[in-house]
Design a protein around this motif. Structure first.
Motif, PDB file in Angstrom:
ATOM      1  N   GLY A 179       0.795  -0.978  -0.102  1.00  0.00           N
ATOM      2  CA  GLY A 179      -0.171   0.003   0.033  1.00  0.00           C
ATOM      3  C   GLY A 179       0.934   1.224   0.014  1.00  0.00           C
ATOM      4  O   GLY A 179       0.464   2.290  -0.752  1.00  0.00           O
ATOM      5  N   PHE A 180       2.204   1.219   0.855  1.00  0.00           N
ATOM      6  CA  PHE A 180       2.714   2.247   1.021  1.00  0.00           C
ATOM      7  C   PHE A 180       3.489   2.701  -0.404  1.00  0.00           C
ATOM      8  O   PHE A 180       3.449   3.950  -0.821  1.00  0.00           O
ATOM      9  CB  PHE A 180       3.878   2.035   2.093  1.00  0.00           C
ATOM     10  CG  PHE A 180       4.514   3.498   2.526  1.00  0.00           C
ATOM     11  CD1 PHE A 180       4.086   4.188   3.542  1.00  0.00           C
ATOM     12  CD2 PHE A 180       5.477   4.056   1.628  1.00  0.00           C
ATOM     13  CE1 PHE A 180       4.512   5.449   4.115  1.00  0.00           C
ATOM     14  CE2 PHE A 180       6.025   5.334   2.417  1.00  0.00           C
ATOM     15  CZ  PHE A 180       5.547   5.722   3.415  1.00  0.00           C
ATOM     16  N   VAL A 181       4.029   1.666  -1.254  1.00  0.00           N
ATOM     17  CA  VAL A 181       4.680   1.920  -2.455  1.00  0.00           C
ATOM     18  C   VAL A 181       3.889   2.802  -3.478  1.00  0.00           C
ATOM     19  O   VAL A 181       4.423   3.459  -4.196  1.00  0.00           O
ATOM     20  CB  VAL A 181       5.216   0.710  -2.984  1.00  0.00           C
ATOM     21  CG1 VAL A 181       5.691   0.871  -4.226  1.00  0.00           C
ATOM     22  CG2 VAL A 181       6.307  -0.033  -2.045  1.00  0.00           C
ATOM     23  N   GLY A 182       2.570   2.326  -3.187  1.00  0.00           N
ATOM     24  CA  GLY A 182       1.643   3.347  -4.190  1.00  0.00           C
ATOM     25  C   GLY A 182       1.656   4.714  -4.259  1.00  0.00           C
ATOM     26  O   GLY A 182       1.225   5.309  -5.124  1.00  0.00           O
ATOM     27  N   TYR A 183       2.290   5.358  -2.966  1.00  0.00           N
ATOM     28  CA  TYR A 183       2.225   6.640  -2.786  1.00  0.00           C
ATOM     29  C   TYR A 183       3.541   7.454  -3.189  1.00  0.00           C
ATOM     30  O   TYR A 183       3.922   8.439  -2.831  1.00  0.00           O
ATOM     31  CB  TYR A 183       1.995   6.923  -1.536  1.00  0.00           C
ATOM     32  CG  TYR A 183       0.478   6.626  -1.179  1.00  0.00           C
ATOM     33  CD1 TYR A 183      -0.593   7.526  -1.504  1.00  0.00           C
ATOM     34  CD2 TYR A 183       0.005   5.787  -0.585  1.00  0.00           C
ATOM     35  CE1 TYR A 183      -1.877   7.291  -1.423  1.00  0.00           C
ATOM     36  CE2 TYR A 183      -1.277   5.354  -0.211  1.00  0.00           C
ATOM     37  CZ  TYR A 183      -2.184   6.232  -0.425  1.00  0.00           C
ATOM     38  OH  TYR A 183      -3.682   5.903  -0.224  1.00  0.00           O
ATOM     39  N   VAL A 184       4.470   6.382  -3.672  1.00  0.00           N
ATOM     40  CA  VAL A 184       5.916   7.100  -3.703  1.00  0.00           C
ATOM     41  C   VAL A 184       6.129   7.471  -5.063  1.00  0.00           C
ATOM     42  O   VAL A 184       5.787   6.913  -6.123  1.00  0.00           O
ATOM     43  CB  VAL A 184       7.129   5.711  -3.673  1.00  0.00           C
ATOM     44  CG1 VAL A 184       8.361   6.109  -3.860  1.00  0.00           C
ATOM     45  CG2 VAL A 184       7.102   5.257  -2.265  1.00  0.00           C
ATOM     46  N   PHE A 242      11.481   6.546   0.972  1.00  0.00           N
ATOM     47  CA  PHE A 242      12.032   5.552   2.157  1.00  0.00           C
ATOM     48  C   PHE A 242      12.789   5.883   2.924  1.00  0.00           C
ATOM     49  O   PHE A 242      12.853   5.267   3.995  1.00  0.00           O
ATOM     50  CB  PHE A 242      12.771   4.691   1.268  1.00  0.00           C
ATOM     51  CG  PHE A 242      11.846   3.771   0.155  1.00  0.00           C
ATOM     52  CD1 PHE A 242      10.922   2.956   0.580  1.00  0.00           C
ATOM     53  CD2 PHE A 242      11.638   4.125  -1.270  1.00  0.00           C
ATOM     54  CE1 PHE A 242      10.011   2.009  -0.197  1.00  0.00           C
ATOM     55  CE2 PHE A 242      10.972   3.358  -1.995  1.00  0.00           C
ATOM     56  CZ  PHE A 242      10.054   2.517  -1.620  1.00  0.00           C
ATOM     57  N   GLY A 243      13.263   7.158   3.193  1.00  0.00           N
ATOM     58  CA  GLY A 243      13.849   7.805   4.276  1.00  0.00           C
ATOM     59  C   GLY A 243      12.881   8.025   5.385  1.00  0.00           C
ATOM     60  O   GLY A 243      12.978   7.628   6.691  1.00  0.00           O
ATOM     61  N   TYR A 244      11.751   8.296   4.857  1.00  0.00           N
ATOM     62  CA  TYR A 244      10.414   8.635   5.827  1.00  0.00           C
ATOM     63  C   TYR A 244       9.948   7.141   6.261  1.00  0.00           C
ATOM     64  O   TYR A 244       9.772   6.767   7.587  1.00  0.00           O
ATOM     65  CB  TYR A 244       9.274   9.156   5.094  1.00  0.00           C
ATOM     66  CG  TYR A 244       8.158   9.389   5.943  1.00  0.00           C
ATOM     67  CD1 TYR A 244       8.053   9.901   6.916  1.00  0.00           C
ATOM     68  CD2 TYR A 244       6.993   8.909   5.243  1.00  0.00           C
ATOM     69  CE1 TYR A 244       6.669  10.024   7.776  1.00  0.00           C
ATOM     70  CE2 TYR A 244       5.724   8.909   5.770  1.00  0.00           C
ATOM     71  CZ  TYR A 244       5.866   9.662   6.915  1.00  0.00           C
ATOM     72  OH  TYR A 244       4.193   9.662   7.762  1.00  0.00           O
ATOM     73  N   VAL A 245      10.091   6.030   5.381  1.00  0.00           N
ATOM     74  CA  VAL A 245       9.576   4.826   5.618  1.00  0.00           C
ATOM     75  C   VAL A 245      10.593   3.999   6.737  1.00  0.00           C
ATOM     76  O   VAL A 245      10.266   3.578   7.842  1.00  0.00           O
ATOM     77  CB  VAL A 245       9.655   3.848   4.593  1.00  0.00           C
ATOM     78  CG1 VAL A 245       9.573   2.408   4.934  1.00  0.00           C
ATOM     79  CG2 VAL A 245       8.493   4.338   3.594  1.00  0.00           C
ATOM     80  N   ALA A 246      11.890   4.472   6.588  1.00  0.00           N
ATOM     81  CA  ALA A 246      12.856   3.895   7.568  1.00  0.00           C
ATOM     82  C   ALA A 246      12.709   4.516   8.932  1.00  0.00           C
ATOM     83  O   ALA A 246      13.000   3.721  10.023  1.00  0.00           O
ATOM     84  CB  ALA A 246      14.401   4.165   6.813  1.00  0.00           C
ATOM     85  N   VAL A 247      12.195   5.593   9.101  1.00  0.00           N
ATOM     86  CA  VAL A 247      12.018   6.277  10.374  1.00  0.00           C
ATOM     87  C   VAL A 247      10.917   5.491  10.797  1.00  0.00           C
ATOM     88  O   VAL A 247      10.971   5.243  12.250  1.00  0.00           O
ATOM     89  CB  VAL A 247      11.700   7.830  10.213  1.00  0.00           C
ATOM     90  CG1 VAL A 247      11.197   8.220  11.468  1.00  0.00           C
ATOM     91  CG2 VAL A 247      12.849   8.579   9.841  1.00  0.00           C
TER      92      VAL A 247
END
Length: 378
Positions: free
Chosen positions: A107-112, A121-126
C-alpha cells in the motif's frame, strides 16, 4: 498507513526483552536462539510467495482483516510455556505478521513518487525503526507497572485493534494514483527480476547489514549491562534520534546525489562503529556510538529501499520493496543464530568485530549496483 506500520513494527520491538523472559521459563537454554529466530524464519519462507498477491489496490482491505490475527497471535504467548508450544506460537505470529507487513508495504509503495524515492524511503525507515527507539526504554517502565512480560505482550495486542480503522480511511486510494500498476506481477516477471545482478547484489548487501543490526539489537542490552548501565535501551533511542535528524537535514540529498556512493560511505561508517564497541568503557561513549550508528543506518537503510524501487520495473516495485523487508527479516533470523554461539564461545570481544566483517562484505557488494542506479523505465 504510516501509523499502521508503526503499530505493526511494535510486534518486533516489544521482543527486545524476550531473551530475558525465556530465561525465566523452565527451558533448555540451547533452544533460546531457535525460539527467538523462528519468528523471522517464517516470513523468510513465506514472503516471496505471499507478497505478489498484495497491491496498492487491495492492501488496506487486507490489513483490516490481518491486524486482528496478529493481535490474537500475541495473546497466544500466554498459553506457551514449553519449547513445542512456544515454537508453534512463534510460527503463527510470524505468519500473521508477514501477511500484515507485506500488505502494508504494498500500500505504501503506491504513494511513492518516482523522482523522490530516497526521500520517501527515508521516511519509511524512520517508521520502521521508531518502535526500536520508543519500545526498549518503555519496557523497563512497563515491567515495573505491569510486571509480567506477558502483560506487555497483551497490551501490544490491543494496539493491533487500531489498525483496521486507520487503514480503512485510505481504502482504494493508492491503486488509483497511477504511481504503479494495480495488477500483480507475473511469475515469469518475478523470476527474471531475481536474475538481475543488481537486484541480487542489493538483496545480499541488505541481508548482511540487517544481520549485523539484529545482533546489535538482541545483544546490546547484555553488553550495556556488562558496562554497568542502568537502562541500555537508551542506546537505541540515541540511534533513532540520529536517524531522524539525518533524514530531516539531508533527506533531499538521497535523490540529488548518486545513491551507491552514499551507501558505501554509510557502510564504511558502520564498520568503524562496530569495531568501536570493543573500545567502549563508559556510558557516554556507548551512547555516543549509538548516535554514530544512527547516522550510518539513517543513510544506509532508506537507500537500500530506494535503490530497490529505482532498479525495479514499475510492476515489480512493490515486490522488490517486500524483498528488501525479506532481507530485514532474514537478518533477524540469522542474527541470533550466529550471535548466540559467538557470544557463548568468545564473548563480546568477537561478537561485534564479526558484525563489522559483515558490514565490510556488504560494502564490497556496492559496485555491483552500478554507478548511476537511476530509475528503471519500461
Amino acid at each position: 498507513m504510516s501509523v499502521a506500520a508503526f503499530f505493526t513494527f511494535c510486534n518486533m520491538a516489544v521482543f527486545f526483552a524476550f531473551a530475558g523472559y525465556l530465561r525465566t521459563l523452565p527451558l533448555d537454554p540451547h533452544w533460546h536462539g531457535a525460539i527467538m529466530g523462528v519468528f523471522a524464519l517464517v516470513p523468510l519462507i513465506l514472503r516471496p510467495f505471499v507478497s505478489p498477491f498484495f497491491t496498492p489496490a487491495n492492501a488496506a482491505r487486507a490489513m483490516a482483516w490481518l491486524a486482528p490475527l496478529v493481535g490474537a497471535s500475541l495473546l497466544a504467548y500466554n498459553l506457551a510455556q514449553d519449547v513445542v508450544s512456544l515454537m508453534i506460537v512463534r510460527v503463527l505470529h510470524g505468519t500473521a505478521y508477514v501477511l500484515l507487513m507485506s500488505a502494508n508495504l504494498a500500500g505504501f509503495v503506491g504513494y511513492v513518487h518516482p523522482q523522490r524515492s530516497g526521500q520517501a524511503f527515508g521516511y519509511v525507515a524512520v517508521i520502521v525503526l521508531l518502535p526500536y527507539a520508543v519500545i526498549p526504554p518503555l519496557m523497563g517502565w512497563a515491567g515495573e507497572v505491569l510486571g509480567d512480560y506477558l502483560y506487555q505482550l497483551n497490551l501490544t495486542a490491543l494496539f493491533m485493534l487500531f489498525i483496521p480503522p486507520l487503514v480503512l480511511l485510505v481504502k482504494g486510494g493508492a491503486g488509483q494514483s497511477g504511481a504503479i500498476p494495480a495488477q500483480r506481477p507475473t511469475w515469469p516477471e518475478i523470476k527474471g527480476n531475481l536474475r538481475d545482478r543488481r537486484i541480487i547484489c542489493l538483496l545480499g548487501l541488505a541481508l548482511l547489514l540487517y544481520t549485523s543490526f539484529a545482533v546489535l539489537f538482541f545483544y546490546a542490552q547484555g553488553f550495556g549491562q556488562a558496562l554497568g548501565l542502568a537502562n541500555p535501551g537508551w542506546f537505541f533511542t540515541c540511534s533513532t534520534i540520529a536517524e531522524i535528524l539525518v533524514r530531516a537535514v539531508a533527506g533531499g540529498l538521497f535523490d540529488r546525489l548518486p545513491k551507491p556512493p552514499l551507501l558505501a560511505g554509510a557502510l564504511a561508517l558502520l564498520v568503524l562503529c562496530f569495531l568501536g564497541l570493543d573500545l567502549v568503557g563508559a556510558e557516554a561513549s556507548f551512547l555516543g556510538l549509538g548516535l554514530l550508528f544512527g547516522l550510518g543506518l539513517g543513510v544506509a537503510m532508506p537507500l537500500i529501499n530506494a535503490l530497490a524501487f529505482d532498479l525495479s520495473a514499475p510492476r515489480l516495485r512493490s515486490f522488490n520493496t517486500n524483498m528488501g523487508m525479506q532481507m530485514f527479516q532474514g537478518g533477524y533470523f540469522l542474527g541470533p543464530l550466529l550471535g548466540g554461539p559467538l557470544l557463548a564461545l568468545w564473548g563480546y570481544a568477537w561478537l561485534f568485530p564479526a558484525c563489522a566483517g559483515l558490514c565490510l562484505l556488504a560494502l564490497l557488494l556496492v559496485p555491483g549496483l552500478g554507478c548511476g542506479a537511476g530509475n528503471h523505465s519500461e
